[in-house]
Design a protein around this motif. Structure first.
Motif, PDB file in Angstrom:
ATOM      1  N   GLN A  15       0.820  -1.221   0.000  1.00 33.38           N
ATOM      2  CA  GLN A  15       0.000   0.000   0.000  1.00 33.38           C
ATOM      3  C   GLN A  15       0.849   1.263   0.000  1.00 33.38           C
ATOM      4  N   GLN A  16       2.077   1.168   0.484  1.00 35.23           N
ATOM      5  CA  GLN A  16       2.963   2.333   0.498  1.00 35.23           C
ATOM      6  C   GLN A  16       3.768   2.437  -0.806  1.00 35.23           C
ATOM      7  N   GLN A  17       3.548   1.468  -1.730  1.00 33.68           N
ATOM      8  CA  GLN A  17       4.218   1.445  -3.034  1.00 33.68           C
ATOM      9  C   GLN A  17       5.740   1.486  -2.888  1.00 33.68           C
ATOM     10  N   SER A  18       6.254   0.629  -1.985  1.00 31.78           N
ATOM     11  CA  SER A  18       7.697   0.612  -1.745  1.00 31.78           C
ATOM     12  C   SER A  18       8.454  -0.142  -2.846  1.00 31.78           C
ATOM     13  N   GLY A  19       7.783  -1.083  -3.503  1.00 28.66           N
ATOM     14  CA  GLY A  19       8.459  -1.901  -4.501  1.00 28.66           C
ATOM     15  C   GLY A  19       9.393  -2.922  -3.878  1.00 28.66           C
ATOM     16  N   ASN A  20       9.378  -3.066  -2.578  1.00 28.12           N
ATOM     17  CA  ASN A  20      10.258  -3.986  -1.848  1.00 28.12           C
ATOM     18  C   ASN A  20       9.514  -5.285  -1.580  1.00 28.12           C
ATOM     19  N   TYR A  21       9.975  -6.353  -2.194  1.00 30.31           N
ATOM     20  CA  TYR A  21       9.301  -7.644  -2.075  1.00 30.31           C
ATOM     21  C   TYR A  21       9.310  -8.155  -0.634  1.00 30.31           C
ATOM     22  N   ASP A  22      10.359  -7.825   0.138  1.00 28.83           N
ATOM     23  CA  ASP A  22      10.500  -8.343   1.504  1.00 28.83           C
ATOM     24  C   ASP A  22       9.798  -7.474   2.554  1.00 28.83           C
ATOM     25  N   ARG A  23       9.261  -6.390   2.128  1.00 24.37           N
ATOM     26  CA  ARG A  23       8.669  -5.453   3.117  1.00 24.37           C
ATOM     27  C   ARG A  23       7.269  -5.878   3.508  1.00 24.37           C
ATOM     28  N   ASP A  24       6.966  -5.717   4.824  1.00 26.47           N
ATOM     29  CA  ASP A  24       5.605  -5.960   5.333  1.00 26.47           C
ATOM     30  C   ASP A  24       4.820  -4.659   5.171  1.00 26.47           C
ATOM     31  N   GLY A  25       3.963  -4.584   4.198  1.00 24.21           N
ATOM     32  CA  GLY A  25       3.233  -3.347   3.927  1.00 24.21           C
ATOM     33  C   GLY A  25       1.758  -3.441   4.216  1.00 24.21           C
ATOM     34  N   THR A  26       1.309  -4.565   4.790  1.00 26.10           N
ATOM     35  CA  THR A  26      -0.121  -4.723   5.077  1.00 26.10           C
ATOM     36  C   THR A  26      -0.417  -4.305   6.522  1.00 26.10           C
ATOM     37  N   PRO A  27      -1.273  -3.300   6.727  1.00 26.96           N
ATOM     38  CA  PRO A  27      -1.550  -2.824   8.090  1.00 26.96           C
ATOM     39  C   PRO A  27      -2.524  -3.751   8.825  1.00 26.96           C
ATOM     40  N   PRO A  28      -2.602  -3.583  10.151  1.00 26.08           N
ATOM     41  CA  PRO A  28      -3.597  -4.337  10.927  1.00 26.08           C
ATOM     42  C   PRO A  28      -5.014  -3.983  10.486  1.00 26.08           C
ATOM     43  N   GLY A  29      -5.950  -4.836  10.865  1.00 23.77           N
ATOM     44  CA  GLY A  29      -7.341  -4.599  10.504  1.00 23.77           C
ATOM     45  C   GLY A  29      -8.051  -3.684  11.490  1.00 23.77           C
ATOM     46  N   VAL A  30      -9.354  -3.584  11.320  1.00 26.22           N
ATOM     47  CA  VAL A  30     -10.183  -2.713  12.155  1.00 26.22           C
ATOM     48  C   VAL A  30     -10.470  -3.386  13.493  1.00 26.22           C
ATOM     49  N   LEU A  31     -10.356  -2.619  14.580  1.00 27.49           N
ATOM     50  CA  LEU A  31     -10.752  -3.105  15.906  1.00 27.49           C
ATOM     51  C   LEU A  31     -12.276  -3.095  15.969  1.00 27.49           C
ATOM     52  N   GLU A  32     -12.860  -4.172  16.413  1.00 24.80           N
ATOM     53  CA  GLU A  32     -14.317  -4.305  16.403  1.00 24.80           C
ATOM     54  C   GLU A  32     -14.909  -4.174  17.802  1.00 24.80           C
ATOM     55  N   GLU A  33     -16.205  -3.854  17.840  1.00 23.47           N
ATOM     56  CA  GLU A  33     -16.991  -3.769  19.081  1.00 23.47           C
ATOM     57  C   GLU A  33     -16.341  -2.825  20.103  1.00 23.47           C
ATOM     58  N   GLY A 114      -3.119   0.653  11.696  1.00 28.26           N
ATOM     59  CA  GLY A 114      -4.458   0.209  11.346  1.00 28.26           C
ATOM     60  C   GLY A 114      -5.459   1.348  11.402  1.00 28.26           C
ATOM     61  N   PRO A 115      -6.690   1.117  10.944  1.00 28.66           N
ATOM     62  CA  PRO A 115      -7.737   2.152  10.977  1.00 28.66           C
ATOM     63  C   PRO A 115      -8.028   2.618  12.405  1.00 28.66           C
ATOM     64  N   THR A 116      -8.390   3.872  12.534  1.00 32.70           N
ATOM     65  CA  THR A 116      -8.707   4.457  13.840  1.00 32.70           C
ATOM     66  C   THR A 116     -10.135   4.118  14.242  1.00 32.70           C
ATOM     67  N   ALA A 117     -10.277   3.565  15.426  1.00 33.46           N
ATOM     68  CA  ALA A 117     -11.609   3.316  15.999  1.00 33.46           C
ATOM     69  C   ALA A 117     -11.830   4.329  17.115  1.00 33.46           C
ATOM     70  N   THR A 118     -13.032   4.852  17.223  1.00 35.08           N
ATOM     71  CA  THR A 118     -13.314   5.900  18.205  1.00 35.08           C
ATOM     72  C   THR A 118     -14.448   5.493  19.138  1.00 35.08           C
ATOM     73  N   ALA A 119     -14.478   6.163  20.281  1.00 32.49           N
ATOM     74  CA  ALA A 119     -15.544   5.929  21.270  1.00 32.49           C
ATOM     75  C   ALA A 119     -15.672   7.185  22.123  1.00 32.49           C
ATOM     76  N   GLU A 120     -16.745   7.257  22.845  1.00 36.42           N
ATOM     77  CA  GLU A 120     -17.006   8.406  23.720  1.00 36.42           C
ATOM     78  C   GLU A 120     -17.362   7.905  25.106  1.00 36.42           C
ATOM     79  N   LYS A 121     -16.686   8.466  26.098  1.00 38.43           N
ATOM     80  CA  LYS A 121     -16.966   8.054  27.476  1.00 38.43           C
ATOM     81  C   LYS A 121     -18.363   8.502  27.883  1.00 38.43           C
ATOM     82  N   THR A 122     -19.008   7.692  28.684  1.00 36.75           N
ATOM     83  CA  THR A 122     -20.324   8.051  29.213  1.00 36.75           C
ATOM     84  C   THR A 122     -20.115   8.972  30.405  1.00 36.75           C
ATOM     85  N   ILE A 123     -20.519  10.216  30.231  1.00 34.21           N
ATOM     86  CA  ILE A 123     -20.341  11.213  31.289  1.00 34.21           C
ATOM     87  C   ILE A 123     -21.611  11.271  32.128  1.00 34.21           C
ATOM     88  N   LYS A 124     -21.479  10.898  33.384  1.00 34.01           N
ATOM     89  CA  LYS A 124     -22.639  10.973  34.277  1.00 34.01           C
ATOM     90  C   LYS A 124     -22.849  12.415  34.711  1.00 34.01           C
TER      91      LYS A 124
END
Length: 254
Positions: A15-33, A114-124
């Motif tokens: 994805q970074q178009q490095s052209g390097n066969y040995d490079r790890d260019g795959t990012p982590p996936g989405v955090l769920e729930e 990896g992709p950014t996952a967001t959340a909001e704290k429950t403010i009492k």
């Protein structure tokens, strides 16, 4: 090739178009729930390359404004993130000291984000203090405070009476013999030129009237003091009747 990564996943190898066969260019996936509850951020782990393998670590941040991929680096870092588990594993981060908005993402060994996952704290909402009306400790002259069926006021012994006054106090509808007693009388002994705080029990039929009086600035009641003493510094009479006009007030809620 890196574990979990296909031999040639995209244009120029990665994805970074490095052209390097040995490079790890795959990012982590989405955090769920991703969610918050009881000052904890919960989520399910993802992998090193999308859903495959195990990520290297998590970046957790918080901010007073919603967190996005663009402003992630400007947010405040939150410590205490656990080591990534196997994909699908339930994990928890304590965010009790964090700001309202949260962001979390997985990072692999090669630094792929990896992709950014967001959340909001429950403010009492804060629990408002209970409003209570309490009679003031220091009663001002010229004022009678209405509280739970009693009038709180001050009784003063005039300076000319020595060494003290024996006072019979009662609140009247008006000055003079035609005034009707709105409270039960009380007796107090007060030192010369001093005063005492006293509470007079209001007669039942006058309670509503006094409540109404407390809403007007100019409405007044009359406090009658019948005073006796052993001697006086001016004049000969050791007895006197003194009248005071008082405004009725109710203590402010606090």
């Amino acid at each position: 090739i890196p574990e979990c990564q296909s031999e040639w996943p995209s244009f120029r190898h990665d994805q970074q178009q490095s052209g390097n066969y040995d490079r790890d260019g795959t990012p982590p996936g989405v955090l769920e729930e991703v969610a918050t509850a009881n000052d904890e951020l919960t989520f399910r782990a993802t992998g090193d390359d999308r859903r495959c393998g195990r990520a290297d670590h998590y970046d957790v941040v918080s901010s007073d404004a919603p967190v996005t991929a663009k402003n992630f680096a400007d947010a405040t870092e939150v410590g205490g993130a656990p080591a990534p588990g196997e994909p699908g594993t339930s994990q928890v981060v304590n965010v009790s000291s964090a700001n309202r908005y949260l962001g979390i993402r997985a990072v692999d060994e090669a630094g792929n984000i990896g992709p950014t996952a967001t959340a909001e704290k429950t403010i009492k909402p804060p629990v408002p203090p209970k409003k209570t009306n309490k009679p003031p400790k220091n009663v001002k002259p010229g004022v009678a405070f209405l509280y739970r069926g009693k009038l709180y006021l001050r009784i003063k012994c005039p300076k000319r009476f020595k060494p003290s006054c024996r006072v019979r106090a009662v609140v009247l509808t008006k000055k003079g013999k035609r005034g009707k007693a709105m409270t039960k009388p009380i007796r107090r002994k007060v030192r010369s030129n001093r005063f005492k705080r006293a509470a007079l029990q209001i007669r039942k039929k006058y309670r509503k009237r006094l409540v109404k009086f407390s809403t007007f600035r100019r409405k007044t009641i009359v406090l009658r003091l019948r005073i006796r003493s052993k001697r006086v510094t001016r004049g000969k009479k050791t007895r006197a009747t003194v009248y005071h006009r008082l405004r009725v007030r109710r203590p402010a809620e606090r």
